[in-house]
Write a protein that holds these residues in place. Structure first.
Motif, PDB file in Angstrom:
ATOM      1  N   MET A   1     -15.591  45.045  38.181  1.00  0.00           N
ATOM      2  CA  MET A   1     -14.851  45.687  37.114  1.00  0.00           C
ATOM      3  C   MET A   1     -15.035  47.200  37.141  1.00  0.00           C
ATOM      4  O   MET A   1     -14.088  47.969  36.980  1.00  0.00           O
ATOM      5  N   PHE A   2     -16.260  47.629  37.347  1.00  0.00           N
ATOM      6  CA  PHE A   2     -16.527  49.064  37.385  1.00  0.00           C
ATOM      7  C   PHE A   2     -15.775  49.722  38.536  1.00  0.00           C
ATOM      8  O   PHE A   2     -15.223  50.816  38.387  1.00  0.00           O
ATOM      9  N   SER A   3     -15.746  49.043  39.696  1.00  0.00           N
ATOM     10  CA  SER A   3     -15.038  49.608  40.845  1.00  0.00           C
ATOM     11  C   SER A   3     -13.542  49.701  40.577  1.00  0.00           C
ATOM     12  O   SER A   3     -12.881  50.650  41.018  1.00  0.00           O
ATOM     13  N   ILE A   4     -13.001  48.745  39.831  1.00  0.00           N
ATOM     14  CA  ILE A   4     -11.584  48.784  39.477  1.00  0.00           C
ATOM     15  C   ILE A   4     -11.293  49.964  38.561  1.00  0.00           C
ATOM     16  O   ILE A   4     -10.308  50.695  38.730  1.00  0.00           O
ATOM     17  N   LEU A   5     -12.174  50.173  37.574  1.00  0.00           N
ATOM     18  CA  LEU A   5     -11.984  51.289  36.652  1.00  0.00           C
ATOM     19  C   LEU A   5     -12.074  52.628  37.384  1.00  0.00           C
ATOM     20  O   LEU A   5     -11.309  53.546  37.098  1.00  0.00           O
ATOM     21  N   VAL A   6     -13.000  52.719  38.331  1.00  0.00           N
ATOM     22  CA  VAL A   6     -13.128  53.948  39.111  1.00  0.00           C
ATOM     23  C   VAL A   6     -11.880  54.170  39.955  1.00  0.00           C
ATOM     24  O   VAL A   6     -11.352  55.284  40.051  1.00  0.00           O
ATOM     25  N   ALA A   7     -11.384  53.084  40.552  1.00  0.00           N
ATOM     26  CA  ALA A   7     -10.192  53.199  41.388  1.00  0.00           C
ATOM     27  C   ALA A   7      -8.964  53.579  40.574  1.00  0.00           C
ATOM     28  O   ALA A   7      -8.056  54.256  41.079  1.00  0.00           O
ATOM     29  N   ALA A   8      -8.905  53.155  39.294  1.00  0.00           N
ATOM     30  CA  ALA A   8      -7.740  53.458  38.460  1.00  0.00           C
ATOM     31  C   ALA A   8      -7.629  54.938  38.146  1.00  0.00           C
ATOM     32  O   ALA A   8      -6.552  55.419  37.775  1.00  0.00           O
ATOM     33  N   GLY A   9      -8.717  55.674  38.244  1.00  0.00           N
ATOM     34  CA  GLY A   9      -8.665  57.119  38.046  1.00  0.00           C
ATOM     35  C   GLY A   9      -8.851  57.546  36.600  1.00  0.00           C
ATOM     36  O   GLY A   9      -9.086  56.725  35.710  1.00  0.00           O
ATOM     37  N   TRP A  10      -8.676  58.844  36.367  1.00  0.00           N
ATOM     38  CA  TRP A  10      -8.960  59.407  35.044  1.00  0.00           C
ATOM     39  C   TRP A  10      -8.036  58.893  33.936  1.00  0.00           C
ATOM     40  O   TRP A  10      -8.443  58.873  32.761  1.00  0.00           O
ATOM     41  N   PRO A  11      -6.776  58.466  34.232  1.00  0.00           N
ATOM     42  CA  PRO A  11      -5.948  57.977  33.116  1.00  0.00           C
ATOM     43  C   PRO A  11      -6.529  56.777  32.382  1.00  0.00           C
ATOM     44  O   PRO A  11      -6.105  56.464  31.266  1.00  0.00           O
ATOM     45  N   VAL A  12      -7.491  56.077  33.003  1.00  0.00           N
ATOM     46  CA  VAL A  12      -8.068  54.911  32.339  1.00  0.00           C
ATOM     47  C   VAL A  12      -9.070  55.319  31.261  1.00  0.00           C
ATOM     48  O   VAL A  12      -9.419  54.489  30.401  1.00  0.00           O
ATOM     49  N   VAL A  13      -9.498  56.568  31.259  1.00  0.00           N
ATOM     50  CA  VAL A  13     -10.492  57.016  30.273  1.00  0.00           C
ATOM     51  C   VAL A  13      -9.976  56.884  28.844  1.00  0.00           C
ATOM     52  O   VAL A  13     -10.683  56.356  27.971  1.00  0.00           O
ATOM     53  N   PRO A  14      -8.748  57.349  28.511  1.00  0.00           N
ATOM     54  CA  PRO A  14      -8.259  57.130  27.138  1.00  0.00           C
ATOM     55  C   PRO A  14      -8.183  55.659  26.758  1.00  0.00           C
ATOM     56  O   PRO A  14      -8.416  55.294  25.595  1.00  0.00           O
ATOM     57  N   LEU A  15      -7.880  54.803  27.725  1.00  0.00           N
ATOM     58  CA  LEU A  15      -7.830  53.367  27.429  1.00  0.00           C
ATOM     59  C   LEU A  15      -9.209  52.811  27.129  1.00  0.00           C
ATOM     60  O   LEU A  15      -9.373  51.959  26.250  1.00  0.00           O
ATOM     61  N   LEU A  16     -10.213  53.276  27.865  1.00  0.00           N
ATOM     62  CA  LEU A  16     -11.589  52.860  27.572  1.00  0.00           C
ATOM     63  C   LEU A  16     -11.984  53.299  26.167  1.00  0.00           C
ATOM     64  O   LEU A  16     -12.615  52.543  25.411  1.00  0.00           O
ATOM     65  N   LEU A  17     -11.612  54.519  25.797  1.00  0.00           N
ATOM     66  CA  LEU A  17     -11.914  55.020  24.458  1.00  0.00           C
ATOM     67  C   LEU A  17     -11.211  54.172  23.402  1.00  0.00           C
ATOM     68  O   LEU A  17     -11.810  53.812  22.377  1.00  0.00           O
ATOM     69  N   CYS A  18      -9.960  53.832  23.652  1.00  0.00           N
ATOM     70  CA  CYS A  18      -9.227  52.977  22.707  1.00  0.00           C
ATOM     71  C   CYS A  18      -9.887  51.612  22.566  1.00  0.00           C
ATOM     72  O   CYS A  18      -9.963  51.059  21.460  1.00  0.00           O
ATOM     73  N   SER A  19     -10.373  51.065  23.675  1.00  0.00           N
ATOM     74  CA  SER A  19     -11.005  49.745  23.610  1.00  0.00           C
ATOM     75  C   SER A  19     -12.293  49.786  22.801  1.00  0.00           C
ATOM     76  O   SER A  19     -12.573  48.867  22.016  1.00  0.00           O
ATOM     77  N   VAL A  20     -13.062  50.862  22.951  1.00  0.00           N
ATOM     78  CA  VAL A  20     -14.308  50.995  22.187  1.00  0.00           C
ATOM     79  C   VAL A  20     -14.006  51.140  20.701  1.00  0.00           C
ATOM     80  O   VAL A  20     -14.634  50.487  19.840  1.00  0.00           O
ATOM     81  N   ILE A  21     -13.031  51.996  20.367  1.00  0.00           N
ATOM     82  CA  ILE A  21     -12.669  52.200  18.958  1.00  0.00           C
ATOM     83  C   ILE A  21     -12.132  50.908  18.349  1.00  0.00           C
ATOM     84  O   ILE A  21     -12.495  50.535  17.228  1.00  0.00           O
ATOM     85  N   ALA A  22     -11.262  50.211  19.084  1.00  0.00           N
ATOM     86  CA  ALA A  22     -10.689  48.969  18.567  1.00  0.00           C
ATOM     87  C   ALA A  22     -11.772  47.928  18.315  1.00  0.00           C
ATOM     88  O   ALA A  22     -11.754  47.232  17.289  1.00  0.00           O
ATOM     89  N   THR A  23     -12.729  47.822  19.232  1.00  0.00           N
ATOM     90  CA  THR A  23     -13.819  46.859  19.051  1.00  0.00           C
ATOM     91  C   THR A  23     -14.639  47.183  17.808  1.00  0.00           C
ATOM     92  O   THR A  23     -14.983  46.289  17.010  1.00  0.00           O
ATOM     93  N   ALA A  24     -14.948  48.466  17.622  1.00  0.00           N
ATOM     94  CA  ALA A  24     -15.722  48.882  16.448  1.00  0.00           C
ATOM     95  C   ALA A  24     -14.961  48.593  15.153  1.00  0.00           C
ATOM     96  O   ALA A  24     -15.545  48.109  14.169  1.00  0.00           O
ATOM     97  N   LEU A  25     -13.658  48.855  15.134  1.00  0.00           N
ATOM     98  CA  LEU A  25     -12.860  48.616  13.932  1.00  0.00           C
ATOM     99  C   LEU A  25     -12.739  47.123  13.630  1.00  0.00           C
ATOM    100  O   LEU A  25     -12.782  46.721  12.461  1.00  0.00           O
ATOM    101  N   VAL A  26     -12.596  46.312  14.659  1.00  0.00           N
ATOM    102  CA  VAL A  26     -12.506  44.862  14.447  1.00  0.00           C
ATOM    103  C   VAL A  26     -13.804  44.326  13.840  1.00  0.00           C
ATOM    104  O   VAL A  26     -13.779  43.530  12.887  1.00  0.00           O
ATOM    105  N   ILE A  27     -14.944  44.771  14.359  1.00  0.00           N
ATOM    106  CA  ILE A  27     -16.231  44.330  13.809  1.00  0.00           C
ATOM    107  C   ILE A  27     -16.378  44.777  12.362  1.00  0.00           C
ATOM    108  O   ILE A  27     -16.793  44.008  11.479  1.00  0.00           O
TER     109      ILE A  27
END
Length: 214
Positions: free
Chosen positions: A1-27
């Motif tokens: 998974m980490f290698s996939i995220l690295v391969a996807a490049g910098w545009p995946v960073v906002p998506l990672l941030l969204c996933s963290v925020i969404a998880t925190a809000l759901v909890i």
């Protein structure tokens, strides 16, 4: 998974941030929207039981207000009935509705943020894919030194599509949780409205000028 995220490049960073925020809000929403914190099943009956013939003491009303969201609304009804003079059911209902609007705003907190993430995540994923495709085809252009290798081109396209896939992975669960919480809040608000109507009718039947219970 980490290698996939690295391969996807910098545009995946906002998506990672969204996933963290969404998880925190759901909890946070799961904790805040527990039935015991919003709509305890026996609370209305208990409030009616302790106010047969007279309004409870301010200490009891304050304790009720701290109990839950429903308790806060019922306490507003008690205070309106204590304000002096006979109060009609409509007057008491209006007082509780005013408090109920503030409670509704609190129950709906963070739901717009979840909806925004659910809507924006696929678009961010698509943006990352478009950027990746631009870079890939730019490197394959004549004179760019890419060599026009079809296998390399196919590999690059598959990596670019990781962004779209990850955007959907973030968006779909977020949308499901947003819909779940939205339905849960609507159900709470409906039950609180019905409880407020019943409580207003009860309080309007208490004899005017009844003193506070000791």
């Amino acid at each position: 998974m980490f290698s996939i995220l690295v391969a996807a490049g910098w545009p995946v960073v906002p998506l990672l941030l969204c996933s963290v925020i969404a998880t925190a809000l759901v909890i946070e929403r799961f904790i805040s929207l527990k039935s015991s914190k919003v709509l305890p099943p026996q609370l209305l009956g208990e409030a009616i039981g302790v106010s047969q013939g007279s309004i409870p003491s301010p200490d009891v009303v304050a304790k009720l207000e701290r109990n839950s969201a429903l308790g806060e609304m019922l306490a507003a009804g008690f205070r309106a009935a204590q304000a002096g003079g006979p109060a009609t059911a409509d007057d008491l209902r209006a007082a509780m509705e005013s408090t109920g609007r503030a409670i509704a705003h609190r129950l709906e907190r963070y739901l717009p943020a979840l909806a925004t993430i659910a809507s924006a995540a696929p678009l961010l994923g698509l943006l990352g894919t478009v950027i990746g495709m631009i870079e890939i085809f730019g490197s394959q252009a004549p004179g760019a030194g890419g060599g026009g290798n079809p296998a390399q081109l196919a590999h690059g396209i598959s990596i670019a599509l990781y962004n779209t896939a990850f955007g959907l992975v973030v968006a779909v669960p977020t949308l499901i949780f947003w819909r779940y919480f939205r339905t849960r809040v609507d159900g709470y608000l409906l039950h609180m409205e019905l409880a407020g109507d019943r409580f207003a009718e009860h309080l309007s039947r208490i004899r005017p000028g009844a003193g506070s219970a000791p």
